[in-house]
Design a protein around this motif. Structure first.
Motif, PDB file in Angstrom:
ATOM      1  N   GLY A 196       1.000  -1.235  -0.110  1.00 51.38           N
ATOM      2  CA  GLY A 196      -0.015  -0.410  -0.320  1.00 51.38           C
ATOM      3  C   GLY A 196       0.700   1.141  -0.001  1.00 51.38           C
ATOM      4  N   SER A 227      -2.102   5.745   2.181  1.00 50.18           N
ATOM      5  CA  SER A 227      -3.074   5.827   2.705  1.00 50.18           C
ATOM      6  C   SER A 227      -4.229   7.080   2.734  1.00 50.18           C
ATOM      7  CB  SER A 227      -3.188   4.811   3.946  1.00 50.18           C
ATOM      8  OG  SER A 227      -1.732   5.606   4.370  1.00 50.18           O
ATOM      9  N   SER A 239      -7.189  -3.023  -2.917  1.00 52.75           N
ATOM     10  CA  SER A 239      -7.641  -1.633  -4.039  1.00 52.75           C
ATOM     11  C   SER A 239      -7.685  -0.757  -3.250  1.00 52.75           C
ATOM     12  CB  SER A 239      -8.540  -2.706  -3.667  1.00 52.75           C
ATOM     13  OG  SER A 239      -9.891  -2.009  -3.915  1.00 52.75           O
ATOM     14  N   CYS A 240      -7.857   0.291  -4.059  1.00 54.58           N
ATOM     15  CA  CYS A 240      -7.453   2.607  -3.516  1.00 54.58           C
ATOM     16  C   CYS A 240      -8.994   2.668  -3.723  1.00 54.58           C
ATOM     17  CB  CYS A 240      -6.950   3.219  -3.664  1.00 54.58           C
ATOM     18  SG  CYS A 240      -5.020   2.054  -3.559  1.00 54.58           S
ATOM     19  N   CYS A 268      -5.374   3.699   0.237  1.00 54.99           N
ATOM     20  CA  CYS A 268      -5.152   2.109  -0.121  1.00 54.99           C
ATOM     21  C   CYS A 268      -4.708   1.723   1.121  1.00 54.99           C
ATOM     22  CB  CYS A 268      -4.056   2.892  -1.058  1.00 54.99           C
ATOM     23  SG  CYS A 268      -4.057   3.043  -2.480  1.00 54.99           S
TER      24      CYS A 268
END
Length: 215
Positions: A36, A134, A162-163, A212
């Motif tokens: 991520g 993130s 998956s974001c 993310c």
């Protein structure tokens, strides 16, 4: 953002009108690893028809004027907009949280044409190691507004996670009103070439948010 031409033409003093304006439809691909973290950003620029014509004529490409480049012409054109001066940020700023992400210069440059418009792509690596994705934000803009960027091409995230992607569009009407009010305060002989030009580009930039999951 083609609307800005009308505003500038109507309101700016004559010296400023000598400056050309380039319009670029922009796309972004944010590349994230399995943890991520953001590792690269691929940028796509699709130039407006008039600027594309000027470049192709100057480089003596597309001589048959069919709007389609041969493979050898694409190779010759690739990288024409990737010769950056030191300190140029590529008209792209990315933040991870409150920290601006350091990006490399352009890599893996390519170019083609779509309907007579030059479309280029380049890759930029995150310098100093990948950063958490993130809480990412990104804006594509030229602060002087010599070039107008509009994020009309896809914005995607590539990677095994998956974001979520959201975007906030600028308050164009409000920003135009402020700009017009400022321009109306200028004297008729005010020379923007000898004075500081207002840095308004960011005010008209779409803001991209990416979240993310991190592991």
């Amino acid at each position: 953002m083609r609307w800005i031409v009308t505003l500038l033409t109507c309101c700016l003093p004559i010296p400023a009108l000598a400056h050309p304006h380039v319009f670029i439809d922009t796309g972004l691909e944010l590349i994230v690893d399995e943890t991520g973290h953001l590792t690269h950003v691929r940028v796509t620029w699709a130039y407006d028809e008039f600027y594309s014509l000027l470049v192709l004529e100057d480089m003596k490409l597309d001589q048959d004027a069919d709007g389609v480049l041969t493979e050898s012409e694409e190779q010759f054109l690739s990288g024409f907009d990737a010769q950056w001066v030191e300190g140029y940020n590529g008209d792209l700023i990315v933040w991870s949280g409150d920290t601006q992400v350091a990006l490399s210069g352009p890599q893996d440059a390519s170019a083609t044409s779509e309907g007579g418009r030059i479309v280029t792509s380049h890759l930029r690596a995150v310098e100093g190691g990948a950063v958490p994705a993130s809480d990412l934000r990104a804006k594509a803009f030229d602060e002087t507004f010599y070039i107008a960027y509009e994020v009309t091409r896809p914005v995607t995230v590539s990677g095994p996670v998956s974001c979520d992607i959201t975007r906030i569009e600028p308050d164009i009407d409000g920003q135009l009103a402020q700009m017009q009010a400022f321009l109306l305060t200028l004297d008729a002989d005010y020379d923007l070439e000898e004075n500081d030009i207002p840095l308004v580009g960011e005010n008209f930039a779409t803001e991209i948010f990416v979240a993310c999951p991190s592991t």
